[in-house]
Design an enzyme around this catalytic site. Structure first.
Site, PDB file in Angstrom:
ATOM      1  CE  LYS A  82      -2.360  -0.825   3.845  1.00 50.46           C
ATOM      2  NZ  LYS A  82      -1.664  -2.111   4.128  1.00 50.46           N
ATOM      3  CG  ASN A 105      -2.236   3.150   7.393  1.00 50.86           C
ATOM      4  OD1 ASN A 105      -2.294   3.276   8.439  1.00 50.86           O
ATOM      5  ND2 ASN A 105      -1.455   2.024   6.774  1.00 50.86           N
ATOM      6  CG  HIS A 152      -3.864  -6.154  10.509  1.00 57.23           C
ATOM      7  ND1 HIS A 152      -3.029  -5.483  11.473  1.00 57.23           N
ATOM      8  CD2 HIS A 152      -3.579  -5.411   9.508  1.00 57.23           C
ATOM      9  CE1 HIS A 152      -2.218  -4.726  10.688  1.00 57.23           C
ATOM     10  NE2 HIS A 152      -2.851  -4.498   9.613  1.00 57.23           N
TER      11      HIS A 152
END
Length: 419
Positions: A82, A105, A152
């Protein structure tokens, strides 16, 4: 879940704004009209579920910002890649003369972009599952998912819940918007099928293993858009096939935002890469040192390992996120001389080192180093010319470091002091 105690500086800032600070507890949100979450706060806390049941809206910082942010949004999500893809997309647009700003982010909160936003300027945002799970009206006219692999799970609990958080990016798109997905990724293919059923979103793909119906694919040694070559793979300076994928995704997004393919090819050549992503640190006596501290899950470490032909001394370990480390066995058997294990040990409840040790037993030599300092020192003593020392921990950093950036910077400092 209690928040971390505020520092004296934070307390002073809240006091100056006349903002009261109270404990994060059900009794303190009973009369709230709106709850805005930090990405670090789980969306499924019992007190938040109860608040939503009482009709209290619960949103995140990204959703809040979208009501004030001017200009169209490019949203980029995925388990890995990302940050590189977001930074590269911003670089491509800027080099091609298209106004944009980059955040999310990647380090700059979306709220911090509001004042500098403009109607004729793209907002290129890296978006995590933590940020996406709470969006409602947030919309990215251009949205990309790079890949989805287990990550996660300590937060989302199941892979399905994690994937659904990523899916929110596309679920809030509107007719005429564009989605860019990885043709080689099973979860992305499932997203594509769901988008196709809606019929109103323009679907583009990128893929390195096969030609794509529309979008960017690898054609021999060239990258092509809709079958038309526009740049050579050799123009990509970053290591690894995964970075070819990142370039493909960024090129597709930039082109859909108005950049010409020839200009995109030139801009890719000038992109320096991103700190902590297979970042070359130095060569000492024929041994190369690489910092991939951003490899905080197993899939990211696998991609890093794949970027090297062999002779690896890989540093693994940290805070476990519910990962399965067994996929590392065969790649490390083939390419690594040793795995140097770092991180807290039990009774620390999230210690990854013993889990990694159990998963890799018999596949590769393992050395219990404990600290990053001892791992670097061990590699310095044992690695030979032609070898590579790679920090690609496959774990979060929170057992011994504030974040992956601190871990990466510490690694680079330690390597810089070797002689």
């Amino acid at each position: 879940m209690d928040a971390e105690p505020l520092t004296a500086e934070q307390q002073a800032r809240f006091a100056a704004m006349d903002v009261p600070v109270v404990r994060q507890a059900p009794e303190n949100i009973g009369d709230a009209q709106l709850i805005v979450l930090s990405p670090a706060v789980p969306y499924d806390l019992p007190m938040l579920i109860a608040a939503r049941a009482r009709g209290i809206p619960t949103i995140g910082e990204v959703e809040l910002s979208s009501h004030f942010l001017k200009g169209p949004i490019i949203g980029i999500t995925g388990s890995n890649g990302k940050t590189t893809t977001t930074a590269l997309t911003g670089h491509l647009l800027q080099q091609c003369g298209i106004a944009c700003q980059v955040g999310g982010n990647i380090g700059t909160a979306v709220t911090s972009l509001i004042d500098s936003s403009a109607g004729d300027q793209w907002n290129v945002l890296e978006l995590s599952s933590f940020q996406l799970e709470s969006i409602e009206q947030f919309r990215a006219p251009l949205a990309a998912c790079l890949n989805i692999t287990p990550d996660h799970l300590d937060r989302h609990h199941t892979f399905d819940a994690y994937s659904k958080a990523k899916w929110r990016l596309f679920e809030t798109q509107q007719a005429g918007d564009c989605a860019v997905l990885n043709y080689d990724d099973a979860a992305c293919r499932a997203f594509g099928e769901a988008i196709s059923r809606r019929g109103s979103i323009q679907l583009y793909w990128f893929g390195v293993r096969q030609s794509v119906p529309a979008g960017v694919s690898l054609q021999g040694d060239d990258l092509g858009f809709n079958g038309v070559p526009f740049m050579a793979r050799s123009q990509i300076k970053m290591r690894g096939l995964h970075n070819v994928e990142n370039v493909m995704a960024a090129a597709a997004l930039a082109h859909l935002a108005g950049a010409g393919l020839a200009d995109i090819a030139s801009a890719v050549e000038s992109f320096p890469g991103v700190e902590h992503r297979i970042e070359f640190v130095r060569n000492l006596n024929g041994v190369e040192y690489y910092n991939d501290s951003k490899a905080t899950n197993v899939d990211a470490s696998l991609k890093a390992i794949d970027a090297f032909p062999g002779g690896l001394w890989i540093i693994l370990g940290g805070k476990d996120k519910g990962s399965d480390y067994r996929p590392l066995r065969e790649p490390l058997r083939q390419r690594a001389k040793a795995a140097l294990l770092i991180g807290a040990e039990p009774p620390y409840p999230y210690a990854a080192a013993p889990l990694i040790r159990r998963a890799l037993q018999g596949a590769v030599e393992m050395v219990d180093c404990g600290s990053l300092e001892r791992a670097v020192a061990y590699a310095r003593r044992h690695a030979g010319s032609g070898d590579a020392v790679l920090l690609a921990p496959a774990c979060a950093s929170f057992d011994q470091f504030e974040n992956y950036e601190e871990r990466g910077k510490r690694f680079k400092h330690l390597v810089s002091e070797l002689f």
